[in-house]
Design a protein around this motif. Structure first.
Motif, PDB file in Angstrom:
ATOM      1  N   THR A  73       0.673  -1.295   0.141  1.00 34.32           N
ATOM      2  CA  THR A  73       0.032  -0.238  -0.015  1.00 34.32           C
ATOM      3  C   THR A  73       0.518   1.481  -0.032  1.00 34.32           C
ATOM      4  O   THR A  73       0.654   2.530  -0.294  1.00 34.32           O
ATOM      5  N   THR A  74       1.972   1.114   0.453  1.00 29.38           N
ATOM      6  CA  THR A  74       2.995   2.549   1.118  1.00 29.38           C
ATOM      7  C   THR A  74       3.024   2.778  -0.470  1.00 29.38           C
ATOM      8  O   THR A  74       3.640   3.857  -0.309  1.00 29.38           O
ATOM      9  N   ALA A  75       4.104   1.398  -1.249  1.00 30.97           N
ATOM     10  CA  ALA A  75       4.728   1.412  -1.933  1.00 30.97           C
ATOM     11  C   ALA A  75       3.245   1.335  -3.106  1.00 30.97           C
ATOM     12  O   ALA A  75       4.032   3.058  -4.161  1.00 30.97           O
ATOM     13  N   HIS A  76       2.320   1.560  -3.148  1.00 33.04           N
ATOM     14  CA  HIS A  76       1.640   1.799  -4.409  1.00 33.04           C
ATOM     15  C   HIS A  76       1.329   3.544  -3.980  1.00 33.04           C
ATOM     16  O   HIS A  76       1.064   4.387  -5.123  1.00 33.04           O
ATOM     17  N   ALA A  77       1.038   3.814  -2.852  1.00 32.49           N
ATOM     18  CA  ALA A  77       0.871   5.479  -2.701  1.00 32.49           C
ATOM     19  C   ALA A  77       1.880   6.371  -2.925  1.00 32.49           C
ATOM     20  O   ALA A  77       2.042   7.191  -3.904  1.00 32.49           O
ATOM     21  N   LEU A  78       3.617   5.889  -3.029  1.00 33.92           N
ATOM     22  CA  LEU A  78       4.233   6.391  -3.462  1.00 33.92           C
ATOM     23  C   LEU A  78       4.445   6.884  -5.627  1.00 33.92           C
ATOM     24  O   LEU A  78       4.528   7.386  -5.658  1.00 33.92           O
ATOM     25  N   THR A  79       4.637   5.359  -5.778  1.00 33.06           N
ATOM     26  CA  THR A  79       4.073   5.791  -6.882  1.00 33.06           C
ATOM     27  C   THR A  79       2.911   6.682  -7.646  1.00 33.06           C
ATOM     28  O   THR A  79       3.453   6.823  -8.514  1.00 33.06           O
ATOM     29  N   ARG A  80       1.684   6.043  -6.762  1.00 34.33           N
ATOM     30  CA  ARG A  80       0.652   6.725  -7.796  1.00 34.33           C
ATOM     31  C   ARG A  80       1.102   8.637  -7.381  1.00 34.33           C
ATOM     32  O   ARG A  80       0.492   9.326  -8.350  1.00 34.33           O
ATOM     33  N   GLU A  81       1.749   8.483  -6.460  1.00 36.74           N
ATOM     34  CA  GLU A  81       2.359  10.116  -5.632  1.00 36.74           C
ATOM     35  C   GLU A  81       3.179  10.633  -7.196  1.00 36.74           C
ATOM     36  O   GLU A  81       3.323  11.934  -7.462  1.00 36.74           O
ATOM     37  N   LYS A  82       4.276   9.660  -7.300  1.00 36.30           N
ATOM     38  CA  LYS A  82       5.699  10.184  -8.167  1.00 36.30           C
ATOM     39  C   LYS A  82       4.263  10.380  -9.939  1.00 36.30           C
ATOM     40  O   LYS A  82       5.234  11.260 -10.545  1.00 36.30           O
ATOM     41  N   LEU A  83       3.416   9.776  -9.910  1.00 35.20           N
ATOM     42  CA  LEU A  83       2.600   9.549 -11.397  1.00 35.20           C
ATOM     43  C   LEU A  83       2.183  10.802 -11.303  1.00 35.20           C
ATOM     44  O   LEU A  83       1.574  11.742 -12.600  1.00 35.20           O
ATOM     45  N   GLN A  84       1.529  11.516 -10.513  1.00 35.41           N
ATOM     46  CA  GLN A  84       0.421  12.671 -10.564  1.00 35.41           C
ATOM     47  C   GLN A  84       1.175  14.062 -11.336  1.00 35.41           C
ATOM     48  O   GLN A  84       2.454  14.185 -10.620  1.00 35.41           O
ATOM     49  N   PRO A  85       0.572  14.297 -12.018  1.00 35.36           N
ATOM     50  CA  PRO A  85       1.331  15.313 -12.692  1.00 35.36           C
ATOM     51  C   PRO A  85       1.428  16.559 -11.865  1.00 35.36           C
ATOM     52  O   PRO A  85       0.780  16.815 -11.178  1.00 35.36           O
ATOM     53  N   ILE A  86       2.728  17.791 -12.270  1.00 36.01           N
ATOM     54  CA  ILE A  86       2.190  18.443 -11.468  1.00 36.01           C
ATOM     55  C   ILE A  86       1.909  19.850 -12.689  1.00 36.01           C
ATOM     56  O   ILE A  86       2.876  20.350 -13.610  1.00 36.01           O
ATOM     57  N   ILE A  87       1.466  20.591 -12.364  1.00 36.51           N
ATOM     58  CA  ILE A  87       0.462  21.665 -13.256  1.00 36.51           C
ATOM     59  C   ILE A  87       0.788  22.818 -12.643  1.00 36.51           C
ATOM     60  O   ILE A  87       0.257  23.569 -11.506  1.00 36.51           O
ATOM     61  N   ILE A  88       1.859  23.485 -13.875  1.00 39.61           N
ATOM     62  CA  ILE A  88       1.949  25.029 -12.930  1.00 39.61           C
ATOM     63  C   ILE A  88       1.555  26.156 -14.412  1.00 39.61           C
ATOM     64  O   ILE A  88       1.478  25.317 -14.972  1.00 39.61           O
ATOM     65  N   HIS A  89       0.901  26.760 -13.268  1.00 42.75           N
ATOM     66  CA  HIS A  89      -0.292  27.410 -14.196  1.00 42.75           C
ATOM     67  C   HIS A  89       0.605  29.106 -14.546  1.00 42.75           C
ATOM     68  O   HIS A  89      -0.117  29.863 -14.628  1.00 42.75           O
ATOM     69  N   SER A  90       2.106  29.586 -13.274  1.00 42.81           N
ATOM     70  CA  SER A  90       2.380  30.716 -13.899  1.00 42.81           C
ATOM     71  C   SER A  90       4.279  30.790 -14.161  1.00 42.81           C
ATOM     72  O   SER A  90       4.368  29.683 -13.625  1.00 42.81           O
ATOM     73  N   LEU A  91       4.378  31.982 -14.544  1.00 41.43           N
ATOM     74  CA  LEU A  91       5.780  31.847 -14.373  1.00 41.43           C
ATOM     75  C   LEU A  91       6.290  31.651 -12.908  1.00 41.43           C
ATOM     76  O   LEU A  91       7.625  31.169 -12.768  1.00 41.43           O
ATOM     77  N   GLU A  92       5.934  32.228 -11.661  1.00 43.34           N
ATOM     78  CA  GLU A  92       6.222  32.350 -10.486  1.00 43.34           C
ATOM     79  C   GLU A  92       6.496  30.731 -10.203  1.00 43.34           C
ATOM     80  O   GLU A  92       7.049  30.761  -9.401  1.00 43.34           O
TER      81      GLU A  92
END
Length: 147
Positions: A73-92
């Motif tokens: 469960t921990t490994a799955h949560a870590l893998t899932r967290e790593k696969l989540q996209p990082i959406i950046i909306h501004s230059l700052e």
């Protein structure tokens, strides 16, 4: 002497012999019952010990299974967290994310982005942006309102 008187000692001996045989038979039966009871008690003790050993083994297997499930469960949560996209909306937001350890690994500096765009344009790849097009794409979408 009468014939009955001569048979009396012999009859008394036979009665004593029969009583002795009866006592010995009863003693033997009692010893046999005692042995059977002892054997049954020993069998019950062996069965109880085997049952306790199996119970301990089952408890150990259940604990190992719970540990494996927790680790998975921990490994799955870590893998899932790593696969989540990082959406950046501004230059700052991009500059702030670039300073974090995770952002330093994932973010390309401007020179690398421009060299990738220049290489794509030189190869004539379809959809290749002109050098410096990354900044225009970043500002093409305004940042959403956040509470």
């Amino acid at each position: 002497m009468s014939p009955w008187r001569s048979l009396l000692p012999m009859g008394a001996g036979l009665i004593l012999l029969a009583l002795a045989a009866l006592v010995l038979w009863q003693f033997g039966a009692a010893r046999k019952a005692e042995g059977e009871a002892r054997a049954a008690a020993e069998a019950a003790a062996r069965w109880q010990a085997a049952l306790e050993a199996q119970t301990r083994q089952i408890a150990a297997l259940e604990a190992a299974a719970a540990a494996r499930a927790s680790a998975a469960t921990t490994a799955h949560a870590l893998t899932r967290e790593k696969l989540q996209p990082i959406i950046i909306h501004s230059l700052e937001e991009a500059r702030t994310h670039e300073t974090t350890p995770a952002g330093a690994v994932l973010c390309l500096d401007a020179g690398r982005v421009q060299s990738i765009e220049a290489s794509a344009a030189a190869l004539g790849l379809e959809g290749a942006a002109a050098p410096g097009g990354g900044a225009a794409a970043l500002h093409a979408h305004p940042a959403p309102d956040r509470p």
